[in-house]
Design a protein around this motif. Structure first.
Motif, mmCIF file in Angstrom:
data_model
loop_
_atom_site.group_PDB
_atom_site.id
_atom_site.type_symbol
_atom_site.label_atom_id
_atom_site.label_comp_id
_atom_site.label_asym_id
_atom_site.label_seq_id
_atom_site.Cartn_x
_atom_site.Cartn_y
_atom_site.Cartn_z
ATOM 1 N N THR A 252 14.558 -17.395 8.932
ATOM 2 C CA THR A 252 15.661 -17.811 8.079
ATOM 3 C C THR A 252 15.317 -17.501 6.621
ATOM 4 N N TRP B 281 12.151 -19.145 4.935
ATOM 5 C CA TRP B 281 10.927 -19.240 5.738
ATOM 6 C C TRP B 281 9.668 -19.088 4.874
ATOM 7 N N GLN C 141 9.691 -24.151 13.759
ATOM 8 C CA GLN C 141 10.623 -24.156 14.881
ATOM 9 C C GLN C 141 10.997 -22.714 15.216
ATOM 10 N N HIS D 164 13.614 -20.805 17.619
ATOM 11 C CA HIS D 164 14.794 -20.977 18.457
ATOM 12 C C HIS D 164 15.055 -19.687 19.235
ATOM 13 N N GLU E 39 10.749 -26.185 19.725
ATOM 14 C CA GLU E 39 11.671 -27.094 19.044
ATOM 15 C C GLU E 39 11.166 -28.509 19.301
ATOM 16 N N SER F 17 12.160 -33.078 14.208
ATOM 17 C CA SER F 17 12.344 -32.893 12.771
ATOM 18 C C SER F 17 11.203 -33.430 11.927
ATOM 19 N N PRO G 47 8.473 -28.451 10.803
ATOM 20 C CA PRO G 47 9.859 -28.257 11.243
ATOM 21 C C PRO G 47 10.756 -27.595 10.211
ATOM 22 N N HIS H 131 12.036 -22.192 10.090
ATOM 23 C CA HIS H 131 12.877 -21.822 11.229
ATOM 24 C C HIS H 131 12.860 -20.307 11.443
ATOM 25 N N THR H 132 12.718 -19.915 12.700
ATOM 26 C CA THR H 132 12.857 -18.507 13.073
ATOM 27 C C THR H 132 13.648 -18.426 14.374
ATOM 28 N N TYR H 133 14.121 -17.217 14.677
ATOM 29 C CA TYR H 133 14.887 -16.986 15.907
ATOM 30 C C TYR H 133 14.248 -15.836 16.684
#
Length: 290
Positions: A105, A108, A128, A130, A152, A155, A221, A224-226
């Motif tokens: 994101t 990051w 996290q 995802h 995941e 939080s 937390p 975030h990455t995907y």
């Protein structure tokens, strides 16, 4: 101890990543909150046979950013060699490894640096991860999502439990350079998913050496990455090979922080524990064993 000139390095190990790298680089070009961070991006080409080098050269020609984009070729096959090369080339006090199918994101880098400054005893931390699925995952996918590096865990930041092999995956993982240099040997057991067995354990081995040296390993937390997961990664043959590779490395991983006299006991415990799990699984699916 070398004085690193930058705050942060993003290192992208890649093998035949010509089609995946552009998405990652575009995400890195869009990072926010990095005005006061000195950082760089380095791509470690792990002996690709496609046009990875050409893709990076094209990006370098039009790269108009305050942070540099660098390219290095590592001919020794295996992600471990790519990571070791990245450590040698990186100028950042912190180094964030991102696989070439991981999309960070826009905050990051910022969140990785903030966490590192707030936790000086942390040797490594992951966030996290995802799933970004090409098709809908199958029923009960949650039971196996960790095999695909999905994390995941809520939080709230917390410590991982290395003694029970509860650790973050290497797909999006930040190391403190000082911790790596002082704790991780240049000769490592696991080289990456090579050969027919596709042995895993290369990322956990690094973290266990950090733990053995007294460094903390954290879940952050705010990062975030995907993980891009194409359809073929949800097919049975791939998942069975993946799970087998993860299972076969467990015993050797547990030996890293085990005294020699304890190793026979550890081996027996692992064998009996796996046997119990197999029998429990067979009992649960006895009416649908095929």
């Amino acid at each position: 101890m070398e004085n690193f000139s930058l705050d942060f390095t993003v290192a992208i190990p890649t093998y035949n990543g010509e089609n995946r790298l552009p998405k990652v680089l575009e995400r890195l070009q869009s990072q926010t909150g990095v005005e006061n961070i000195k950082w760089e991006v380095i791509v470690i080409d792990n002996n690709s046979s496609d046009k990875t080098a050409e893709v990076i050269r094209e990006y370098q020609k039009s790269w108009n950013h305050d942070f540099p984009l660098k390219y290095f070729l590592e001919r020794k096959q295996g992600i471990t060699y790519a990571r070791l090369r990245a450590i040698c080339e990186a100028k950042g006090q912190l180094i964030g490894f991102i696989d070439d199918d991981i999309l960070p994101t826009s905050d990051w880098v910022k969140e990785a640096v903030i966490f590192g400054k707030a936790h000086p005893h942390a040797g490594a931390w992951g966030g996290q991860i995802h799933g970004d699925f090409e098709i809908d995952p199958p029923e009960k996918f949650a039971r196996i999502k960790s095999f695909l590096a999905i994390r995941e865990r809520g939080s709230q930041p917390h410590l991982y439990d290395p003694n029970n092999l509860s650790l973050p995956p290497g797909a999006a993982l930040v190391f403190r350079q000082e911790a790596w240099q002082k704790s991780i040997p240049m000769e490592l057991i696991f080289k990456g998913r090579l050969g027919k067995l596709k042995l895993a354990g290369d990322d956990f081995e690094l973290l266990l050496h950090l733990h053995k040296a007294g460094w903390e390993i954290w879940y952050n937390p705010a990062m975030h990455t995907y993980h891009q997961i194409p359809q073929w990664r949800l097919e049975r043959n791939y998942l069975v090979t993946l799970a087998r590779g993860c299972g076969l490395c467990v015993c050797q991983l547990r030996f890293i922080n085990t005294n020699n006299w304890e190793k026979p006991v550890v081996f027996i415990k692992i064998f009996l524990g796996n046997l119990r799990r197999i029998l429990h699984h067979l009992s649960n699916i006895r009416d649908n064993i095929k």
